[in-house]
Design a protein around this motif. Structure first.
Motif, PDB file in Angstrom:
ATOM      1  N   GLU A 231      38.224  43.360  60.900  1.00  0.00           N
ATOM      2  CA  GLU A 231      37.302  42.305  61.318  1.00  0.00           C
ATOM      3  C   GLU A 231      38.005  41.307  62.240  1.00  0.00           C
ATOM      4  OE1 GLU A 231      34.438  38.808  59.371  1.00  0.00           O
ATOM      5  OE2 GLU A 231      35.618  40.121  58.057  1.00  0.00           O
ATOM      6  N   ILE A 232      39.241  40.972  61.918  1.00  0.00           N
ATOM      7  CA  ILE A 232      40.015  40.035  62.736  1.00  0.00           C
ATOM      8  C   ILE A 232      40.298  40.624  64.113  1.00  0.00           C
ATOM      9  CG2 ILE A 232      42.303  38.968  62.967  1.00  0.00           C
ATOM     10  CD1 ILE A 232      42.157  38.650  59.827  1.00  0.00           C
ATOM     11  N   ARG A 233      40.602  41.909  64.163  1.00  0.00           N
ATOM     12  CA  ARG A 233      40.900  42.562  65.447  1.00  0.00           C
ATOM     13  C   ARG A 233      39.718  42.423  66.400  1.00  0.00           C
ATOM     14  NH1 ARG A 233      43.233  48.670  65.967  1.00  0.00           N
ATOM     15  NH2 ARG A 233      45.037  47.663  64.998  1.00  0.00           N
ATOM     16  N   ARG A 234      38.508  42.581  65.892  1.00  0.00           N
ATOM     17  CA  ARG A 234      37.321  42.437  66.742  1.00  0.00           C
ATOM     18  C   ARG A 234      37.206  41.019  67.307  1.00  0.00           C
ATOM     19  NH1 ARG A 234      35.194  45.811  62.637  1.00  0.00           N
ATOM     20  NH2 ARG A 234      34.375  44.022  61.486  1.00  0.00           N
ATOM     21  N   THR A 235      37.519  40.013  66.484  1.00  0.00           N
ATOM     22  CA  THR A 235      37.429  38.623  66.925  1.00  0.00           C
ATOM     23  C   THR A 235      38.465  38.306  68.001  1.00  0.00           C
ATOM     24  OG1 THR A 235      36.680  38.009  64.703  1.00  0.00           O
ATOM     25  CG2 THR A 235      37.438  36.227  66.132  1.00  0.00           C
ATOM     26  N   ILE A 236      39.667  38.841  67.858  1.00  0.00           N
ATOM     27  CA  ILE A 236      40.725  38.613  68.854  1.00  0.00           C
ATOM     28  C   ILE A 236      40.321  39.180  70.210  1.00  0.00           C
ATOM     29  CG2 ILE A 236      43.076  39.258  69.521  1.00  0.00           C
ATOM     30  CD1 ILE A 236      43.834  39.031  66.547  1.00  0.00           C
ATOM     31  N   GLU A 237      39.753  40.363  70.223  1.00  0.00           N
ATOM     32  CA  GLU A 237      39.344  40.980  71.487  1.00  0.00           C
ATOM     33  C   GLU A 237      38.289  40.127  72.190  1.00  0.00           C
ATOM     34  OE1 GLU A 237      40.865  43.395  72.897  1.00  0.00           O
ATOM     35  OE2 GLU A 237      42.155  43.762  71.144  1.00  0.00           O
ATOM     36  N   GLU A 238      37.386  39.545  71.435  1.00  0.00           N
ATOM     37  CA  GLU A 238      36.373  38.672  72.021  1.00  0.00           C
ATOM     38  C   GLU A 238      37.021  37.436  72.648  1.00  0.00           C
ATOM     39  OE1 GLU A 238      33.622  37.740  68.919  1.00  0.00           O
ATOM     40  OE2 GLU A 238      32.954  39.816  68.668  1.00  0.00           O
ATOM     41  N   THR A 239      38.021  36.863  71.978  1.00  0.00           N
ATOM     42  CA  THR A 239      38.696  35.660  72.478  1.00  0.00           C
ATOM     43  C   THR A 239      39.463  35.948  73.760  1.00  0.00           C
ATOM     44  OG1 THR A 239      38.914  34.856  70.209  1.00  0.00           O
ATOM     45  CG2 THR A 239      40.321  33.834  71.868  1.00  0.00           C
ATOM     46  N   LEU A 240      40.122  37.089  73.844  1.00  0.00           N
ATOM     47  CA  LEU A 240      40.923  37.444  75.019  1.00  0.00           C
ATOM     48  C   LEU A 240      40.066  37.686  76.261  1.00  0.00           C
ATOM     49  CD1 LEU A 240      43.522  39.828  73.351  1.00  0.00           C
ATOM     50  CD2 LEU A 240      44.016  37.626  74.452  1.00  0.00           C
ATOM     51  N   SER A 241      38.775  37.781  76.081  1.00  0.00           N
ATOM     52  CA  SER A 241      37.892  38.025  77.227  1.00  0.00           C
ATOM     53  C   SER A 241      37.559  36.735  77.984  1.00  0.00           C
ATOM     54  CB  SER A 241      36.601  38.697  76.757  1.00  0.00           C
ATOM     55  OG  SER A 241      35.848  37.821  75.933  1.00  0.00           O
ATOM     56  N   SER A 242      38.075  35.572  77.521  1.00  0.00           N
ATOM     57  CA  SER A 242      37.727  34.293  78.163  1.00  0.00           C
ATOM     58  C   SER A 242      38.969  33.473  78.514  1.00  0.00           C
ATOM     59  CB  SER A 242      36.815  33.479  77.239  1.00  0.00           C
ATOM     60  OG  SER A 242      37.460  33.224  75.998  1.00  0.00           O
ATOM     61  N   VAL A 243      39.961  34.114  79.120  1.00  0.00           N
ATOM     62  CA  VAL A 243      41.240  33.463  79.432  1.00  0.00           C
ATOM     63  C   VAL A 243      41.242  32.914  80.856  1.00  0.00           C
ATOM     64  CG1 VAL A 243      43.725  33.824  79.691  1.00  0.00           C
ATOM     65  CG2 VAL A 243      42.500  34.912  77.814  1.00  0.00           C
ATOM     66  N   ALA A 244      41.738  31.666  81.016  1.00  0.00           N
ATOM     67  CA  ALA A 244      41.968  31.077  82.336  1.00  0.00           C
ATOM     68  C   ALA A 244      43.462  31.145  82.634  1.00  0.00           C
ATOM     69  CB  ALA A 244      41.482  29.630  82.357  1.00  0.00           C
ATOM     70  N   GLU A 245      43.840  31.003  83.910  1.00  0.00           N
ATOM     71  CA  GLU A 245      45.247  31.109  84.292  1.00  0.00           C
ATOM     72  C   GLU A 245      45.653  29.920  85.157  1.00  0.00           C
ATOM     73  OE1 GLU A 245      48.505  31.974  87.047  1.00  0.00           O
ATOM     74  OE2 GLU A 245      46.385  31.964  87.619  1.00  0.00           O
ATOM     75  N   ARG A 246      46.873  29.398  84.912  1.00  0.00           N
ATOM     76  CA  ARG A 246      47.403  28.301  85.719  1.00  0.00           C
ATOM     77  C   ARG A 246      48.904  28.487  85.892  1.00  0.00           C
ATOM     78  NH1 ARG A 246      46.480  22.623  83.217  1.00  0.00           N
ATOM     79  NH2 ARG A 246      44.337  23.393  83.394  1.00  0.00           N
ATOM     80  N   ASN A 247      49.343  28.665  87.113  1.00  0.00           N
ATOM     81  CA  ASN A 247      50.770  28.847  87.422  1.00  0.00           C
ATOM     82  C   ASN A 247      51.418  29.951  86.593  1.00  0.00           C
ATOM     83  OD1 ASN A 247      50.642  26.673  89.242  1.00  0.00           O
ATOM     84  ND2 ASN A 247      51.161  25.186  87.653  1.00  0.00           N
ATOM     85  N   GLY A 248      50.673  30.984  86.323  1.00  0.00           N
ATOM     86  CA  GLY A 248      51.229  32.094  85.553  1.00  0.00           C
ATOM     87  C   GLY A 248      51.129  31.917  84.047  1.00  0.00           C
ATOM     88  N   PHE A 249      50.579  30.791  83.605  1.00  0.00           N
ATOM     89  CA  PHE A 249      50.364  30.531  82.185  1.00  0.00           C
ATOM     90  C   PHE A 249      48.902  30.798  81.832  1.00  0.00           C
ATOM     91  CE2 PHE A 249      54.156  28.102  83.038  1.00  0.00           C
ATOM     92  CZ  PHE A 249      54.908  28.197  81.882  1.00  0.00           C
ATOM     93  N   ALA A 250      48.688  31.368  80.684  1.00  0.00           N
ATOM     94  CA  ALA A 250      47.326  31.618  80.206  1.00  0.00           C
ATOM     95  C   ALA A 250      46.858  30.435  79.370  1.00  0.00           C
ATOM     96  CB  ALA A 250      47.291  32.887  79.366  1.00  0.00           C
ATOM     97  N   ILE A 251      45.601  30.066  79.554  1.00  0.00           N
ATOM     98  CA  ILE A 251      45.007  28.988  78.761  1.00  0.00           C
ATOM     99  C   ILE A 251      43.682  29.497  78.215  1.00  0.00           C
ATOM    100  CG2 ILE A 251      44.135  26.632  78.739  1.00  0.00           C
ATOM    101  CD1 ILE A 251      45.948  26.040  81.127  1.00  0.00           C
ATOM    102  N   VAL A 252      43.508  29.394  76.909  1.00  0.00           N
ATOM    103  CA  VAL A 252      42.248  29.849  76.311  1.00  0.00           C
ATOM    104  C   VAL A 252      41.836  28.872  75.216  1.00  0.00           C
ATOM    105  CG1 VAL A 252      43.463  31.405  74.725  1.00  0.00           C
ATOM    106  CG2 VAL A 252      41.047  31.779  75.203  1.00  0.00           C
ATOM    107  N   GLU A 253      40.567  28.498  75.246  1.00  0.00           N
ATOM    108  CA  GLU A 253      40.003  27.611  74.229  1.00  0.00           C
ATOM    109  C   GLU A 253      38.813  28.313  73.581  1.00  0.00           C
ATOM    110  OE1 GLU A 253      39.090  23.753  75.755  1.00  0.00           O
ATOM    111  OE2 GLU A 253      41.060  23.490  76.710  1.00  0.00           O
ATOM    112  N   PHE A 254      38.683  28.143  72.272  1.00  0.00           N
ATOM    113  CA  PHE A 254      37.606  28.809  71.545  1.00  0.00           C
ATOM    114  C   PHE A 254      37.396  28.083  70.224  1.00  0.00           C
ATOM    115  CE2 PHE A 254      41.559  30.509  70.063  1.00  0.00           C
ATOM    116  CZ  PHE A 254      41.378  30.790  68.725  1.00  0.00           C
ATOM    117  N   GLU A 255      36.419  28.538  69.448  1.00  0.00           N
ATOM    118  CA  GLU A 255      36.179  28.013  68.107  1.00  0.00           C
ATOM    119  C   GLU A 255      36.020  29.187  67.152  1.00  0.00           C
ATOM    120  OE1 GLU A 255      32.988  25.237  67.869  1.00  0.00           O
ATOM    121  OE2 GLU A 255      33.809  23.891  69.411  1.00  0.00           O
ATOM    122  N   SER A 256      36.778  29.165  66.045  1.00  0.00           N
ATOM    123  CA  SER A 256      36.698  30.265  65.078  1.00  0.00           C
ATOM    124  C   SER A 256      37.276  29.823  63.742  1.00  0.00           C
ATOM    125  CB  SER A 256      37.487  31.476  65.586  1.00  0.00           C
ATOM    126  OG  SER A 256      37.591  32.473  64.583  1.00  0.00           O
TER     127      SER A 256
END
Length: 311
Positions: A196-221
């Motif tokens: 169940e957790i694996r499915r949630t992680i995949e959903e979160t990784l689909s909304s990543v922003a990038e800045r200077n080679g760094f990944a930034i992701v915000e979510f609620e879970s």
């Protein structure tokens, strides 16, 4: 009664199990802190009052350990100050400038007890890079575990804390002590939760922003997946670092900052940790990573501090 207080992840669980096996402990209680918070809560404090000896494993709370008044063995690998309390024996290679990727290796070296648990602690803390450590491969081979099985075992054990199930984390030590390591791959409560957790992680990784080679992701879970998301972004997807924010985690906010090995040479993580603590946050970490828990109205200020280092 011997009391073991350990971190909630695979490294903490395996370190506790190694300690029990090394000392042949029978009369012991193992406890983890409130997941995500680097402190002794009232439940742990009461248990300490009734214990004859305390063991703190892979749990970076030097301030708490400094105040204990019973005989204590403190084994860790995180960056921390030297403990002055004469009742505490502190075993931590970082005090001498040595880097150990897991507490499980420190425990195994200290007691001279090596098995698959020693290796799983490393896999739990540094992922696939653990397979660059010869001792890890040697121990897994000795017990007939493949790399894929080691990674899956970590996923299964970590599912307990990711689901914020403190009781299951504590029970995991007994499960580890009572079952064959390979058998754990089919341990149904862990398998169900991990999937169940694996499915949630995949959903979160689909909304990543990038800045200077760094990944930034915000979510609620409600799942405590920030560390898993950050590791995927840095170790598998190749970002210089990752800033992962869960803006509503059981009424609190979480921030997790992980950087690559190369960036760790540039960024003083201890400095970042101290700056976040001045905001009144609960923050801990080591050379390449920090975790922060705070009130939701403080998360933007914490994020601004971390973003200063994304250059």
């Amino acid at each position: 009664m011997h009391l073991i207080v350990h971190h909630w992840d695979t490294d903490g669980i395996t370190s506790a199990a190694l300690l029990v096996r090394a000392l042949c402990l029978e009369d012991f209680t193992n406890m983890t802190a409130s997941i995500g918070e680097f402190r002794f809560d009232e439940r742990i404090r009461k248990a300490i009052e009734g214990a004859e000896k305390l063991y703190v494993m892979d749990f970076n709370v030097p301030g708490e350990v400094e105040k204990v008044n019973i005989e204590t063995l403190f084994i860790d690998h995180h960056t921390q100050p030297r403990i002055r309390n004469p009742k505490v024996k502190q075993i931590n290679p970082s005090l001498d400038g040595e880097y150990y990727p897991s507490a499980s290796l420190v425990v195994s070296e200290y007691f001279g007890l090596w098995n698959a648990w020693s290796a799983l602690g490393v896999v739990g803390d540094i992922g696939e890079r653990a397979f660059e450590v010869p001792r890890v491969n040697e121990l897994l081979d000795r017990e007939g575990l493949s790399r894929e099985e080691a990674l899956r075992l970590v996923e299964l054990m970590d599912s307990n804390y990711i689901a914020m199930d403190r009781g299951a984390v504590e029970k995991a030590v007994a499960v580890l002590l009572s079952q064959g390591t390979k058998e754990l791959l089919e341990y149904e409560p862990w398998v169900r939760r991990a999937d169940e957790i694996r499915r949630t992680i995949e959903e979160t990784l689909s909304s990543v922003a990038e800045r200077n080679g760094f990944a930034i992701v915000e979510f609620e879970s409600p799942f405590n997946i920030i560390s898993k998301v950050a590791r995927r972004l840095v170790w598998e997807m190749g970002f210089r670092g990752a800033v992962v924010v869960n803006k509503n985690f059981h009424g609190k906010a979480q921030l997790y900052f992980r950087v690559s090995k190369e960036e760790a040479e540039r960024i003083d993580m201890a400095e970042v940790i101290e700056r976040l603590r001045t905001l009144g946050t609960n923050t801990g970490g080591k050379r390449e990573v920090l975790g922060c828990v705070c009130e939701r109205d403080k998360i933007e200020d914490a994020l601004k501090i971390v973003e200063e280092y994304l250059r």
